[in-house]
Every structure is written in C-alpha cells, then in structure tokens.
Scaffold this active site. Structure first.
Site, short mmCIF file in Angstrom:
data_model
loop_
_atom_site.label_atom_id
_atom_site.label_comp_id
_atom_site.label_asym_id
_atom_site.label_seq_id
_atom_site.Cartn_x
_atom_site.Cartn_y
_atom_site.Cartn_z
N LYS A 302 0.84 -1.20 0.00
CA LYS A 302 0.00 0.00 0.00
C LYS A 302 0.88 1.25 0.00
CE LYS A 302 -3.84 -2.05 2.58
NZ LYS A 302 -4.89 -1.90 1.56
N ARG A 376 -10.72 -11.18 -0.54
CA ARG A 376 -11.56 -12.11 -1.31
C ARG A 376 -10.96 -13.51 -1.36
NH1 ARG A 376 -11.19 -8.23 -6.39
NH2 ARG A 376 -11.07 -6.82 -4.61
#
Length: 528
Positions: A302, A376
């Site tokens: 990130k 996910r």
C-alpha cells in the site's frame, strides 16, 4: 445489569496485561426517577416549528422549572437539533444538580412515536458528553419496549471508551472514563417485556463493544492466533462449539487462499468455526468474516498514508464473532455458524507474488494479480467451507474494497446478493437497526475482466466497479442453490473522523446489529 470488561486479548509483545475498559452500566428506574438522586438528568428536546419542544419522559423536570423548561433552553440557544447538547443548573426540587438536554431532531408525525434510531443517537450523544460522570438518569421518551431498547443501546454504545493502552487507565490523566451508570426512566420498570428489552440491549451492545475492542487492538497484539484465542474463550463461556484450524490443518485441508495470504507473515493464519445451535431451530445461517489482522498490501504494498488504520481489516470477522455470541446469549431459535478467516498480509521472501496461482479449498485456481486484493482470497475458502453444510443462507462481511467507499462514502455499507429477496431483507433490517446500507448489483458483464489465461479466475478485474467485481469473485465460491449476501463494510467499519451519535472514533462494530436482527428474524420465521 452491567456491561463489564470482556476477556483480555493475550498480549504477545506488551510488558503487562492490557484489559478492556469497563463501560456503562444500564438499569431501569420508575419514571419518577427524574426526581431521584443522580449526578445528571438527561432530557430530550425536539425541534418544533416555533422553537424547542420538551419531549415526553421529562414531565418531572419540566414541572420543576414551572413548565418553562423549553423557554429556558431556547434562551440558552437550544433548538432541539439532532446531536445538540445543552447543560443547565437543575431547578429546585430536583435531586440532581445538572440537567442535560439533548436534541432529538424534528418532531414525529402526529400520533407517532419518536424514531428509534433518533433515540439511540441522542442517548449516545448524552452518554459521551457525560464521560467521567458516575450516574445519570435518562428521562427520554421511553414510550414502548423498542424505545427502551434503543435508549439502552445508545447509552452503552455512546459511552464506549477504549483506553487499554493508556498508562493511567480510565480514571487517569490520559482521559475520562465512561459514564458509570445510565438509569433509564420508564413507567413500568418491572414489566417483563421492558426487562427483556433491556436484557437484549445489554447483550447486543456488549458484543458490539467487544468487536470494537478487537478492531482497536494494535496488530502486534491481535495476531490471527490471538484472535482465535479470544474467540475460543468466548465460545467456551457461552456454550458455542469452536474449531480452530492452524497452519498445518489448513495445509492438510487445501485452504490455498488463506495460506497464500498469510504466507508472508511470521504470524500464521487461522480458520475459526463457531457453531451455535438451538434444539428447536428450523433454519440455519452461516456468517463468514474477513479477518485480516493487519493488511500491508503484501508485495503489492500500500502507498504511504494508507497503512496506519489497517488493523481494522479484521472488522468483518469481529462482526461475525460478535453476532454469533449475541445469538447464543439471546438464545435465538436458529442455528448460527460463524467462520473467521484470519491472516496477516505481509511482504517477505515467502509472500505470495503477483502472478502466483493459488489452488483454493474449492479446487478452483486463482491467479493473483494484486496481493492487496487479499480479502476475497480468504473469504473464498471460508465461503466454500461454509457451503458444505448447506445452510439456508450465507452472509459474508468484509472491509473489502476502497471502491465501495468511493461509491457510498464512509458511513454506508454495500449489499450484494445472488438472491434479490435476501438483499432486500438485509437492507430493510439494516435500516431498522440504524445501520446505513445500500443494495448494489452484480453485473454479469464484469465477470469477463476476471478471466485469466493461466488459472480458472483472476483475483482482479475491471477497475471501474471494483467493489462489484469483488462481489462477483466471491459469488464463484458459494455453493450451488444457496442464498448468499455480501456486505462490504469498508466505509463504516472504522471512523477516522470525530465521534457522532453513538459512533466513536475508531472501530465501530458495523454490521453486528444487522446480523443479530437477521438471526432474530430467521428464528421467528420472517425470512421464509
């Protein structure tokens, strides 16, 4: 009834045990309690067409002011607007020295009661304003059981304080402790329905606050193993069956998604199953929670400024955990199984790389194009595992995508589903309990973007509509014929701005109350 400290999280790094903060005690008092001893009396004031209007429940206080409490408040600048607070010295005859008027917003329509969430928000504002106070009487419009529950929830949630890591604790110089006791003034405090309403509020609010504690705990203390230990302890306390799969069991079982996400961390992943059963249950629900205890993004690191709050990436698992425990505490006639998919997403020499292919628990292969789309992957394994029991419905909860925040902002979660009726019901339930949500589609044309030349599916697709792409990916791992819904709580799970209503800064406990009400509705047979 007391909302007491919950079990401390095992600390891996700190020198001394950090315990959760004790929060506000909730009690019932007769309506005349407004004239009893307390530090503060809380009254409601609404915004009328010609000025502030004192709300029902405050008759004793208004009488002490000679029927002119509204006029006094208007002189002090009060309007009755939502979230507004006004303190004033109590009139002669009242045994509390201070009156706190809290705004309820607009008046209800004729012959209608005050909106439950308006009462919940007002009680939360009052409890937060009274931090450090020992006892307050809440003389708000507790006109029915639902109103009592809402006021109690608001007071307990609004009074929440997390100071476990402050050297001086709740009464030290680092901050005020929570309101000690909220005594709710009602006409019939011994009425069974009223007492049951308070008991429900206590159970749900305590578990929401437990989920907040987990979210706010630093990731060096809340590893997957530590989270699993907290869940196991709570399960034992409340008669919930628990199973924890460690890294060896995950490898043996073929949980490639969970293992792939956790591969770069020294803190190995876990999959926790919590199973609450009721002997009279006719329906079963499975809740699946994303539990990334810290998300660096992995190799797809990130950017600066996006890491500081990533301890909150386990908020979905915290919500699922709290909801299952709430169902057990309330004794709901429904079987509820919670799945906590726990991992830490870190970059290292052993981390999953962009371009790697993982074989999931379902047997399907996934090409990992972005290691920061990790939620996910862990959910996919847990969803397929949850599907094996063929529950009547599966609901997953996750801080899944920044795209959902771009679409709905920071206070609203998105709902996607393979069943229109389930999506509609969850949206209605969320509105009922005061959690903002919005139904979202699953457009089939977006599936094409996840096609991979190497694997069965890629974990990324088109950038536009990224939150919907994530939902479509998850749908691939739901068993055939099972109703499923996905709640993307990326926005409301963690409040980085100032507190509002009964919502604190930091972890919020988003979706817990929606899941609990869903379980209650299912137990009552209201969802078919």
């Amino acid at each position: 009834m007391r909302l007491g400290p919950v079990d401390p999280i095992p600390s891996a790094t700190t020198q001394r045990k950090r315990e959760f903060t004790t929060v506000t005690a909730l009690t019932l008092k007769p309506a005349a309690a407004a004239g009893q001893r307390a530090d503060v009396i809380v009254v409601g004031v609404a915004k009328g067409a010609k000025g502030p209007v004192v709300a029902p429940g405050a008759a004793v206080v208004d009488e002490a002011f000679g029927g002119k409490l509204a006029a006094v408040l208007e002189t002090l600048g009060a309007s009755g607007g939502e979230g507004e607070t006004t303190k004033l010295p109590a009139a002669d005859g009242l045994k509390a020295p201070v009156v706190l008027a809290v705004g309820l917003g607009g008046l209800p329509e004729k012959d209608e009661a005050y909106d439950e969430d308006a009462l919940r928000r007002a009680a939360g504002v009052a409890a937060r304003a009274l931090a450090g106070t020992k006892k307050a009487v809440f003389a708000l419009p507790a006109e029915n059981d639902e109103a009592v529950s809402a006021i109690a929830e608001g007071a307990a949630l609004g009074g929440y304080v997390f100071d476990a890591y402050k050297e001086n604790g709740e009464d030290g110089k680092n901050g005020k402790g929570p309101l000690g006791e909220a005594a709710i003034a009602v006409d019939k405090p011994r009425d069974k329905a009223v007492k049951a309403a308070l008991e429900r509020a206590v159970a749900v609010a305590e578990e929401v606050n437990r989920s907040r504690d987990l979210i706010n705990t630093p990731p060096n203390d809340l590893t997957p193993e530590a989270f699993a230990a907290v869940a196991s302890a709570a399960a034992k306390e409340h008669g919930i069956k628990v199973q924890v799969l460690d890294e060896k069991a995950l490898a043996k079982g073929g949980y490639g998604g969970i293992l792939g996400v956790g591969a770069g961390s020294d803190a190995p992943p876990r999959l926790v199953k919590l199973a609450y059963t009721h002997p009279k249950a006719k329906k079963s629900l499975a809740f699946v929670g994303k539990g990334i205890t810290y998300d660096s993004g992995g190799i797809s690191l990130k950017p600066a400024g996006h890491n500081e709050t990533m301890k909150c990436d386990m908020s979905g698992a915290a919500a699922v955990f709290a909801a299952v425990v709430s169902a057990a505490r309330l004794g709901l006639e429904v079987n509820v199984t919670g799945w906590l998919a726990l991992a830490e997403n870190m970059p290292s020499g052993t981390a999953t790389r962009p371009g790697d292919v993982l074989r999931m628990y379902s047997g399907k292969t996934v090409e990992v194009l972005n290691t920061d789309a990790e939620g996910r992957l862990v959910l996919a394994d847990a969803l397929w595992k949850a599907s094996e029991a063929k529950p009547d419905a599966i609901v997953d909860v996750a801080t899944l995508t920044g795209a959902m925040m771009m679409a709905l902002g920071s206070r609203t979660f998105g709902i996607m589903a393979n069943d229109d009726a389930l999506r509609t019901s969850i949206h209605e339930i969320a509105e009922e309990v005061g959690e903002a949500s919005w139904p979202m589609p699953l457009p089939k044309h977006l599936q094409k973007g996840m096609e991979s030349p190497t694997a069965d599916i890629a974990n990324m697709g088109e950038r536009m509509g990224g939150g919907l792409v994530a939902g479509l990916f998850l749908q691939e791992f739901v068993g055939e014929g099972i109703s499923w819904a996905h709640l993307d709580i990326a926005g409301p799970a963690y409040n980085e701005s100032a507190p509002y209503g009964y919502t604190p800064k930091g972890g919020t406990g988003s979706a817990v109350r929606t899941l609990v009400r869903l379980a209650e509705r299912t137990a009552a047979g209201d969802l078919g």
